[in-house]
Design a protein around this motif. Structure first.
Motif, PDB file in Angstrom:
ATOM      1  N   THR A 250       0.923  -1.310   0.042  1.00 27.70           N
ATOM      2  CA  THR A 250      -0.067  -0.069   0.018  1.00 27.70           C
ATOM      3  C   THR A 250       0.956   1.207  -0.040  1.00 27.70           C
TER       4      THR A 250
ATOM      5  N   ALA B  24       2.571  -5.732   5.025  1.00 27.56           N
ATOM      6  CA  ALA B  24       1.939  -6.247   6.016  1.00 27.56           C
ATOM      7  C   ALA B  24       2.755  -6.100   7.333  1.00 27.56           C
TER       8      ALA B  24
ATOM      9  N   VAL C  97      -2.799  -2.300  11.830  1.00 25.74           N
ATOM     10  CA  VAL C  97      -4.144  -1.580  11.752  1.00 25.74           C
ATOM     11  C   VAL C  97      -5.283  -2.010  12.519  1.00 25.74           C
TER      12      VAL C  97
ATOM     13  N   LEU D  25      -3.867   3.545  12.253  1.00 33.13           N
ATOM     14  CA  LEU D  25      -2.594   2.751  11.586  1.00 33.13           C
ATOM     15  C   LEU D  25      -1.492   3.010  12.405  1.00 33.13           C
TER      16      LEU D  25
ATOM     17  N   LEU E 248      -5.749  -4.590   4.571  1.00 35.56           N
ATOM     18  CA  LEU E 248      -4.530  -4.662   5.313  1.00 35.56           C
ATOM     19  C   LEU E 248      -4.863  -5.700   6.281  1.00 35.56           C
TER      20      LEU E 248
ATOM     21  N   ARG F 220      -3.817  -9.004   4.361  1.00 33.27           N
ATOM     22  CA  ARG F 220      -2.615  -9.211   4.211  1.00 33.27           C
ATOM     23  C   ARG F 220      -2.011  -9.795   5.539  1.00 33.27           C
ATOM     24  N   HIS F 221      -2.673  -9.358   6.565  1.00 37.64           N
ATOM     25  CA  HIS F 221      -2.204  -9.806   8.172  1.00 37.64           C
ATOM     26  C   HIS F 221      -2.318 -11.261   8.231  1.00 37.64           C
TER      27      HIS F 221
END
Length: 142
Positions: free
Chosen positions: A72, A89, A94, A105, A132, A135-136
């Motif tokens: 991002t 990530a 977040v 964030l 996000l 991705r985590h």
């Protein structure tokens, strides 16, 4: 020179310095007029990056850019300039705020720790949070 006269000179000098900074634009804050400006500013620092989506915050001080491949881009106004970053990530934590259109964030970057970002609509906040969080989840599963 007497002490009261010296104090007046110092106070007047500080006041004039602050006024000079203010009137020459030093207290102006940078905002993004539209997504195109965010794209242009991001491209100045990262010309080879392809941006899929741009999401502006409600105050137009920050833009989040979807770069694909789990990355991002961020364009954030600090003072009268813009800071740009690419985060992954591993760089970010977040969380959702108590408001539907706000996210918190946190970055591991010591030069900018992130912040609280409010979007004009909950859909933009949800889409960014979902991207996000996905991705985590992928990182934790690996």
């Amino acid at each position: 020179m007497s002490l009261p006269f010296l104090v007046v000179i110092v106070v007047l000098g500080i006041a004039l310095s602050v006024a000079a900074v203010h009137f020459t634009g030093g207290s102006k804050t940078a905002t993004l007029a539209d997504p195109d400006q965010a794209l242009h500013r991001f491209a100045e620092d990262f010309p080879d990056e392809m941006v899929a989506t741009v999401r502006l915050t409600a105050d137009a001080k920050t833009a989040f850019l979807d770069l694909g491949r789990g990355r991002t881009g961020i364009v954030h106004g600090i003072g009268d300039c813009f800071l740009t970053r690419i985060v992954t990530a591993t760089d970010v934590s977040v969380s959702r705020s108590d408001q539907a259109n706000t996210i918190q964030l946190r970055l591991k970057d010591f030069t900018w720790k992130g912040g609280r970002f409010r979007f004009a609509n909950a859909g933009d906040a949800q889409a960014l949070l979902k991207a996000l969080a996905a991705r985590h989840a992928a990182r934790e599963a690996a």
